[in-house]
Design an enzyme around this catalytic site. Structure first.
Site, short mmCIF file in Angstrom:
data_model
loop_
_atom_site.label_atom_id
_atom_site.label_comp_id
_atom_site.label_asym_id
_atom_site.label_seq_id
_atom_site.Cartn_x
_atom_site.Cartn_y
_atom_site.Cartn_z
N GLY A 1 -16.31 -16.09 -4.62
CA GLY A 1 -15.28 -16.15 -3.59
C GLY A 1 -13.94 -15.60 -4.02
O GLY A 1 -13.82 -14.42 -4.36
N GLY B 1 -16.74 -4.31 14.39
CA GLY B 1 -18.13 -4.24 14.83
C GLY B 1 -18.76 -5.62 14.84
O GLY B 1 -18.72 -6.32 13.83
N LYS C 1 -25.90 -13.07 -7.66
CA LYS C 1 -24.61 -12.98 -8.35
C LYS C 1 -24.81 -12.77 -9.85
O LYS C 1 -24.05 -12.03 -10.49
CB LYS C 1 -23.80 -14.25 -8.07
CG LYS C 1 -23.39 -14.35 -6.59
CD LYS C 1 -22.93 -15.75 -6.22
CE LYS C 1 -22.50 -15.80 -4.75
NZ LYS C 1 -22.29 -17.20 -4.29
N VAL D 1 -18.93 -12.28 -5.56
CA VAL D 1 -19.22 -13.29 -6.58
C VAL D 1 -18.04 -14.26 -6.70
O VAL D 1 -16.91 -13.83 -6.92
CB VAL D 1 -19.48 -12.63 -7.97
CG1 VAL D 1 -19.78 -13.71 -9.01
CG2 VAL D 1 -20.63 -11.64 -7.89
N GLU E 1 -26.36 -24.97 4.61
CA GLU E 1 -26.82 -24.46 5.90
C GLU E 1 -28.06 -25.22 6.36
O GLU E 1 -28.70 -25.95 5.59
CB GLU E 1 -27.14 -22.97 5.77
CG GLU E 1 -25.88 -22.17 5.46
CD GLU E 1 -26.14 -20.68 5.36
OE1 GLU E 1 -26.96 -20.18 6.14
OE2 GLU E 1 -25.53 -20.04 4.49
N GLY F 1 -21.33 -29.54 6.37
CA GLY F 1 -21.16 -28.11 6.49
C GLY F 1 -21.14 -27.38 5.15
O GLY F 1 -20.88 -26.18 5.10
N VAL G 1 0.84 -1.21 0.00
CA VAL G 1 0.00 0.00 0.00
C VAL G 1 0.87 1.26 0.00
O VAL G 1 0.53 2.27 -0.61
CB VAL G 1 -0.94 0.01 1.23
CG1 VAL G 1 -1.65 1.35 1.37
CG2 VAL G 1 -1.95 -1.13 1.13
N LYS H 1 -23.53 -9.82 -1.69
CA LYS H 1 -24.18 -9.92 -3.01
C LYS H 1 -25.66 -9.58 -2.94
O LYS H 1 -26.20 -8.97 -3.86
CB LYS H 1 -24.02 -11.32 -3.61
CG LYS H 1 -24.45 -12.45 -2.69
CD LYS H 1 -23.28 -13.35 -2.45
CE LYS H 1 -23.45 -14.17 -1.19
NZ LYS H 1 -22.20 -14.65 -0.68
#
Lengths: 432, 432
Positions: A137, A48, A208, A135, A193, A190, A38, A108
């Site tokens: 991953g 948060g 997507k 979109v 869901e 897994g 950077v 998305k």
């Protein structure tokens, strides 16, 4: 946008689940490399969360449940939103943008429904909105469409963009299990869901598809524009039929330019020929296939989900947004100058596979073929077999490309006549 | 860098061959779309060529043989270099950069040898250097490495980046023809040049490997750092041996982080297992496979050459550079903060296939295995067959990963003993 002098680029992270915790880890573990790339340190100033809990390796003082105050902090330059869902993500992102912060999101659903509002707010505030992780991953697909192919004319995008459904369909093909058994297996491992609706009914892929279509065609496509069909109706019979045609069934998120110049956008379980590069995408992997006038056919593949891969995509956006901030500029925003309109669903053109159980009598095939011919649906291949019960015959017809409405009308006509005993199945077939 | 007000972005094109003529066509035919995407018209103000000839559809007044004057024109904002080779491309690009113009180039040979000089000049002048078309034609690979994966740690890049050699190797596998017959066929069809040296000896792929390694590891790698082995020595026997191991031979341009943290960069004909995504890349297609710590395994595939595909990549860069110019900024330049050093060639670790004709006597296999064990080269699989002449046996050994120097030392030792009758062949084997 203000420049930063030598100060660090200060980052607020919203959400610390599967992806968020990996983003925090990379920001802390790879701080030296990120600073070098950077040109300033990337400083994680707050996270948060809904409930503060201990996360190993992360300073507990970073966590806050007062997310609006974190977003409003004057010293925050960049907000990473990994909460997901529409609310409160929408309000938080808009507040960040209006406060002059650049944002990176993987959301998305939000972009597919409220993208225009967010991009317009970002343009007005001269800040960045990046969303590579929304979109497919880890697969770089947003940036190639936004930038690499921006001098070309994309004609179609076809993606396997939901790992859960690809895993389930893959299991159905490999182990010849039913949809419900494959789903139960995916839930146990897994990959799916507890409430799998968003994945198996195609809603996730549809969001997507809307994002990909907007980018590919420099327009604005929302979730409401996307024709959506999930995989819960796919049967072991469909899988067998696909294999007899040397195809595999994939849930494809597609967008393409129709003959009239409008844009067709949809999610459908589709028979994909084994020779097609998308046919070889196994398990929870994702892939996006692009056709364009000049580049030709391109394909991108990789892990479509998971904490670390998605975090990689988020961090790529974070570094890009931070570099822009160091130079005191925002990147080029969304290009949405084009208004081609959405293709009427009945006019969407595809090849189809139509299967039905018919009376096993002379003249039936001739009447079915005639019904198709009258609607301009041209037959590519036919296969007829006795049903195991012996009370009828199973007729499987592959068509050449025809408008969806014509194929539906043929099916309606046949269902209204006396030849079809039932069990009608219509699936799209992708070209080789 | 100066901003442009409402003026067009003025483009000079150097070279009007296979790629250049397509770039000119797209600039003229897609002018409306390009203007909408940039926010200003892209105006082609001149085309530098060696000899002016008629090109259908292009205003003859655009052509000039005085290329240095075209580059020096005050009203040119952006120079596209498609001349190729080192000189005069290098002087022209440096003159353009020093004159405050952004540049887009497809010149892999120049960047692999003089990249640092060009990137440093661009940074000093605050202009852009983009070169997506220099590696793997239309496939977006430079931008994904420069930006999408910039928040990740790439560990290896493995590419099929030369279409000519991939076509030749593909023909050798498919039709069981010799290298020379496959080359003659490729030349007849226009896939190989009359002088094919740069392609078949791996020099073209080596230049691309240097560029990929520089980007992947945020360092500077030049052509001189790349170990280079072409395909002219690949035989029909090698092809048969590969197939017996369920592999195909591909010319891979590879770069990876070695165990000691240095970077290994090389081009080698390599046995690739059929299950590997790179094994399925056929004909003149290109593909680049990337491994990174967080994203995992990604692959990008598409047309690696040709006028239109390469022009698509050039135009993507042109639009990006023009957008930057409209906003009055240059994009983030090359990131070359890292100095890992180049792995000593003898320390490069790979699995190997070692084949040799040996005396058909008791004890030979034991002595060969012992020579390997003493050098720490572990055997994964052995296959021994009578040679057709009957005077010896053909021994084919696949090793686990070992340093190149150790494998070479084993071969030298065996050649110095009395067991090996000759015809020793060493090929790398890619992991599945």
């Amino acid at each position: 946008m203000m420049t930063l002098g030598d100060a660090p680029v200060r980052v607020a992270l919203l959400g610390c689940g599967v992806v968020g915790s990996q983003v925090a880890r990379i920001l802390l573990e790879q701080a030296d490399d990120l600073r070098a790339r950077v040109g300033r340190p990337l400083e994680l100033v707050g996270i948060g969360v809904r409930r503060t809990t201990d996360r190993p390796g992360i300073d507990p003082a970073l966590f806050t449940t007062d997310v609006p105050s974190l977003v409003a902090r004057e010293d925050v330059d960049l907000v990473i939103e990994l909460i997901g869902g529409i609310n409160p993500a929408r309000e938080l992102l808009l507040a960040a943008i209006q406060g002059g912060k650049s944002v990176v999101t993987a959301n998305k659903a939000l972009l597919a429904q409220h993208g225009a509002e967010i991009y317009d707010a970002a343009a007005a505030a001269d800040v960045d909105v990046y969303y590579e992780a929304a979109v497919a991953g880890a697969i770089p697909i947003i940036r190639p469409l936004r930038e690499s192919l921006v001098g070309d004319a994309v004609t179609a995008v076809k993606g396997i963009v939901n790992g859960t459904t690809n895993y389930i369909l893959d299991q159905m093909h490999t182990h010849k299990v039913s949809f419900s058994d494959a789903l139960a297996d995916a839930q146990r491992l897994g990959y799916a869901e507890a409430d799998p609706t968003a994945d198996i009914e195609g809603h996730d892929a549809a969001a997507k598809a809307a994002i990909l279509a907007s980018l590919a065609f420099h327009t604005r496509v929302t979730l409401d524009d996307v024709a959506c069909e999930g995989i819960s109706s796919v049967t072991a019979d469909d899988v067998r039929a696909a294999e007899s045609l040397r195809c595999v069934i994939k849930l494809l998120a597609q967008c393409s330019v129709s003959p009239d110049g409008t844009v067709a956008v949809g999610v459908h379980p589709t028979m994909v020929p084994l020779e097609h590069p998308l046919a070889g995408i196994r398990g929870a992997y994702n892939a996006v296939f692009i056709e364009s006038v000049n580049a030709g056919r391109l394909m991108f593949m990789g892990p479509g989900a998971g904490g670390s891969p998605t975090a990689s995509a988020v961090l790529g956006d974070v570094v890009t947004a931070a570099r822009n901030r160091v130079r005191g500029v925002a990147g080029h925003g969304e290009s949405a100058y084009s208004t081609p309109g959405i293709t009427d669903p009945s006019s969407v053109v595809s090849a189809y596979y139509v299967a039905m159980t018919v009376r096993d009598e002379p003249g039936v095939l001739s009447r079915v073929a005639d019904a198709m011919a009258r609607r301009g649906v041209s037959i590519a291949a036919v296969r007829q077999e006795q049903t195991s019960g012996g009370s009828g015959a199973r007729l499987g017809i592959t068509t050449h490309r025809a408008p969806d409405g014509n194929v539906r009308a043929v099916v309606d006509e046949l269902l209204g006549g006396g030849d079809v005993l039932g069990d009608v199945r219509v699936l799209r077939v992708e070209g080789a």
